[in-house]
Motif scaffolding. Sequence first.
Motif, PDB file in Angstrom:
ATOM      1  N   ARG A  39       0.834  -1.205   0.000  1.00  0.00           N
ATOM      2  CA  ARG A  39       0.000   0.000   0.000  1.00  0.00           C
ATOM      3  C   ARG A  39       0.865   1.250   0.000  1.00  0.00           C
ATOM      4  N   ALA A  40       0.370   2.265  -0.652  1.00  0.00           N
ATOM      5  CA  ALA A  40       1.077   3.544  -0.667  1.00  0.00           C
ATOM      6  C   ALA A  40       1.144   4.108   0.740  1.00  0.00           C
ATOM      7  N   VAL A  41       2.267   4.740   1.078  1.00  0.00           N
ATOM      8  CA  VAL A  41       2.525   5.402   2.356  1.00  0.00           C
ATOM      9  C   VAL A  41       2.668   4.395   3.493  1.00  0.00           C
ATOM     10  N   ASP A  42       1.654   3.552   3.714  1.00  0.00           N
ATOM     11  CA  ASP A  42       1.691   2.634   4.856  1.00  0.00           C
ATOM     12  C   ASP A  42       2.871   1.667   4.791  1.00  0.00           C
ATOM     13  N   LEU A  48      11.199  -0.038   1.215  1.00  0.00           N
ATOM     14  CA  LEU A  48      12.603   0.374   1.129  1.00  0.00           C
ATOM     15  C   LEU A  48      13.507  -0.676   1.764  1.00  0.00           C
ATOM     16  N   ALA A  49      13.082  -1.230   2.889  1.00  0.00           N
ATOM     17  CA  ALA A  49      13.890  -2.263   3.551  1.00  0.00           C
ATOM     18  C   ALA A  49      13.992  -3.516   2.684  1.00  0.00           C
TER      19      ALA A  49
END
Length: 471
Positions: A39-42, A48-49
Amino acid sequence: MDATTLTAFTDLLSDDLTIPVGTDIDTPANLGQFLARARAVDDDRELLAVAAAVLRLRNVADYSVAATCAAIERVGLPARKHVRSAAAILAELGAAPAVAYRAARLGQAIADEHLVSAIRGLRDGAVSAEHGDAVASGLGHVAGRVELTEADRARVVHSLMVQTSPARVKEKARAWAIKLAPEVPADGEVPVAERDDLNEMTLNRTDDGRVAVTIDFDIVAAEELSAALDPLTRPVPEPDGSQDRRSAKRRRADAMAQVIRTYLSHSERPESGGVLPHVTLSVPAAVVINGQVLDSGAGLGARQTISIPMSEDETAEDETAVPWLGFGGPISARTAELIMCEASVALALLDDNGVPLNVGREKRLFTPGIRKALVLRDRGCAFPGCGAPPSWCDGHHVEHWEHGGETSLDNGVLLCRRHHTLIHHGGWEVFIGHDRQPWFIPPADPDHPKHRREPIRSNARRTLTLSASAA
């Protein structure tokens, strides 16, 4: 971890990174499913990890491939497999050639004590294979030009390691080579600019089938190259007298291509496989050129068309059947037509399954006598405004040879390669008039498609007017 354990681990990893067919991604059970429903943002931080972890995993895997190459070379496996190197083994296993050769270079770098930091970073997953390869190549670049002390090597490697990209690594290596080079060479030492042992040339195939060439020459070879290119890079006016529209880079590339063609046209050169190297063109049996099907009899001077009975399955057309060059790969039918027009071609016609139907013969071109007559008539490239010397020109069949055109003075015209290509690719036409001279017709004007396309005289007969009586 032995090979069996590694294979099992790879299978488990593959299962976790991908989504099995028919799986409900709304209830994530592995990484593949998570990525499919992120999901976007969440999920930004976790994405990234994951990206960092996957990249590290890739780097570690690349190190393992390099280490495997080193082991393959150490135990002499290539000789037992009858191949040249570990890179060839990787290529046979499915690796792209560029990846295979990079892994082999990194395998050699593993044993270099001066590259310990780069190899450690690759092993830990902090350094990519591309970056590590650039560091190893950069150190070799500097060491090939300058006598380095141990302290200098350490400084150079550390400096290259902290660069942000392989391209920056190469730039930094060139800077180090310049910085560490002595201003005045020692007695008897050859300056870097004059060392021919440093000469390098690479040919890299691009994604669209073109070839990018880089050359690093000593000053003498560069001077000879410049002398060869200079007369060929001069601007040539357009047919209307305007300036040459080609850029300097384009003119230089055209000049280099002309030098290569001139070399291939001479008989005093090394042989390849017992014959003089030129262009090898493979043409599938059903390739269409200028609206005509080029079959097993076309272009070979054959009196009969060879036909081979095939089953219904075998007669299915290959949608990707196109002409192929021996080194360059697939080309268009128009370019095949251009090559067949002049170049000394070993022509092989293939059926839909790639089986040779007829390997043909070495194509007989314009005889020396006809060529001399063309030179006397055209005086060089006949294209309006050009006039390139005859030695730079191809003999073009006005009615194409593969379509039944004769090899004769009345069916020939001299064209430099640039304008020969315009005839085949650029919409220009050429015909032999009632005066037995070549005439040229420019492409249709897209803004005025109904305007008459006035014929233009050959370069040797140009005047200041298009009037037919001015000839």
